[in-house]
Design an enzyme around this catalytic site. Structure first.
Site, PDB file in Angstrom:
ATOM      1  N   LYS A 129      52.059  26.594  70.480  1.00 38.13           N
ATOM      2  CA  LYS A 129      52.925  27.669  70.986  1.00 38.13           C
ATOM      3  C   LYS A 129      53.985  27.152  71.941  1.00 38.13           C
ATOM      4  CE  LYS A 129      50.091  31.769  70.342  1.00 38.13           C
ATOM      5  NZ  LYS A 129      49.568  33.012  70.934  1.00 38.13           N
ATOM      6  N   LYS A 225      49.336  28.882  58.361  1.00 34.05           N
ATOM      7  CA  LYS A 225      48.513  30.058  58.632  1.00 34.05           C
ATOM      8  C   LYS A 225      49.349  31.335  58.491  1.00 34.05           C
ATOM      9  CE  LYS A 225      47.335  30.945  62.860  1.00 34.05           C
ATOM     10  NZ  LYS A 225      46.840  30.975  64.239  1.00 34.05           N
ATOM     11  N   LYS A 228      51.796  36.478  62.662  1.00 26.53           N
ATOM     12  CA  LYS A 228      52.723  37.527  63.081  1.00 26.53           C
ATOM     13  C   LYS A 228      54.104  36.964  63.339  1.00 26.53           C
ATOM     14  CE  LYS A 228      49.137  39.978  65.700  1.00 26.53           C
ATOM     15  NZ  LYS A 228      48.454  39.988  67.000  1.00 26.53           N
TER      16      LYS A 228
END
Ligand code: AMP
Ligand code: TRP
Length: 362
Positions: A129, A225, A228
């Site tokens: 992230k 993956k 969102k």
């Protein structure tokens, strides 16, 4: 056929005898998708039959990557609506948003002083992230797993249903619980607050990850993956997609030119095929082997059509119910307020114990 996952659960090792309690959380940071549903929510629903469950919309986690989020109130209600639409019963179990129970942040502070920098430095989700510009990541993003440990241990939860990507955070939670139990072992014993053979205060929670879809991959790229944050909406099926959108996304889903294999071994090196077969198996409450028994040797087109029918059958009613629920924000808010009160009733005495153990006057 209804989905009844086989949830084989290990006993929590440190403190057998403690109440078995399930805790899990989902961030209100965007559309919920099939990965969230199969990796987490389906298990949340199933565990209600056997456990006391606490399900949390983790709004404090939601501001770790982006702190200004005008859509946040709406997103919190959306995740709550998804919980209820999928079949979580807020009267029998607890559904609430994290920031309403201030003890989460309080316990996280204590854990920030227990967790070691070296432990946090190993967290792969932070590395992903934060990306290349790590100096510019927030302190909150770095401390995120410590808050997650606080979420779980604030309820002395024993079982945590999550997708595969959260495994490392669960290991860190167990490390924090172990260090707390060891470092404060004397105080815990003096206060008579220990449980189980080792006389620890916190149980070591077990993740519940099993099933055929613990890591649902992007429909556009079997190596990524489903997420969102993927810029392409075609990479995922959102829980509020309508039937036509689901059909279109599955039709466009990436595959390879070979027919489906008849055995699971034949899926090796074919990530897109493996992903779609896993999704089918999870939606049908079956296994990859059984799905290949039915579809092996056939072309993708026929399999995709069957998968579309199944996905629309399972997800259609959830999306419809979510829309009805989000049209009534006052109801959702009342569920969250009531849930927070009941969550506080469990959390407050535990936080008080922690204060006594650490030595804070209260
Ligand atoms: P998040 O959206 O990151 O808050 O994730 C909520 C839950 O969904 C967690 O238990 C995740 O492990 C799970 N999850 C998220 N993405 C996936 C995925 N692609 N496959 C399986 N589980 C997932
Ligand atoms: N970190 C989890 C995720 O991104 C969300 C989460 C926060 C969570 N607190 C939790 C999951 C406690 C399980 C238990 O998916």
């Amino acid at each position: 056929m209804s989905y009844e996952p086989q949830l084989e659960m290990a006993e929590p090792k440190l403190v057998p005898g403690i109440t078995q309690r399930v805790f899990s959380g989902i961030q209100p940071t965007g559309n919920l998708h099939l990965g969230n549903y199969l990796g987490a929510i389906v298990k949340f629903v199933a565990l209600q039959a056997t456990h006391e469950c606490v399900y949390c919309v983790v709004d404090e986690h939601a501001i770790t990557a982006q702190h200004v989020q005008p859509e946040l109130p709406q997103q919190i209600r959306e995740v709550t609506a998804a919980f209820l639409a999928a079949g979580i019963d807020p009267a029998k179990h607890i559904v609430f948003n994290q920031s309403r129970v201030h003890q989460h942040a309080e316990l996280a502070w204590v854990f920030n002083c227990i967790a070691r920098l070296g432990w946090l430095n190993r967290m792969t989700q932070f590395k992903d992230k934060a990306g290349k510009d790590r100096e510019n990541a927030s302190l909150g993003l770095y401390a995120y797993p410590s808050l997650m440990a606080a979420d779980i241990l604030l309820y002395r939860a024993t079982h945590v249903p999550v997708g595969e990507d959260q495994k490392q955070h669960l290991e860190l939670t167990r490390d924090i619980a172990t260090k707390f139990n060891n470092d404060f072992g004397g105080r815990i014993a003096d206060l008579g607050l220990g449980v189980g053979e080792t006389n620890g205060y916190f149980p070591l929670p077990e993740p519940i990850i099993q099933g055929p879809a613990t890591r649902v991959m992007s429909l556009r790229d079997g190596a990524k993956k489903m997420s969102k944050s993927d810029p392409s909406d075609y990479s995922r099926i959102n829980l509020n997609d309508d039937g036509d959108t689901i059909a279109q996304k599955l039709r466009k889903a990436k595959t390879d030119p070979e027919p489906l294999p008849s055995e699971e071994k034949g899926l090796e090196g074919r990530p897109e095929a493996e992903n779609l077969v896993g999704i089918y198996a999870a939606l049908a409450g079956s296994s990859k082997a059984a799905v290949l028994g039915d579809f092996g040797g056939g072309q993708f087109s026929a399999f995709k059509q069957a998968l579309t029918d199944l996905a629309v059958e399972k997800l259609g009613p959830i999306g419809k119910r979510m829309k009805e629920l989000t049209a009534d924000p006052a109801y959702i808010d009342s569920v969250l307020r009531d849930g927070a009160e009941r969550a506080t009733a469990i959390a407050a005495p535990i936080m008080n114990d922690v204060k006594d153990i650490v030595g804070f006057l209260r």
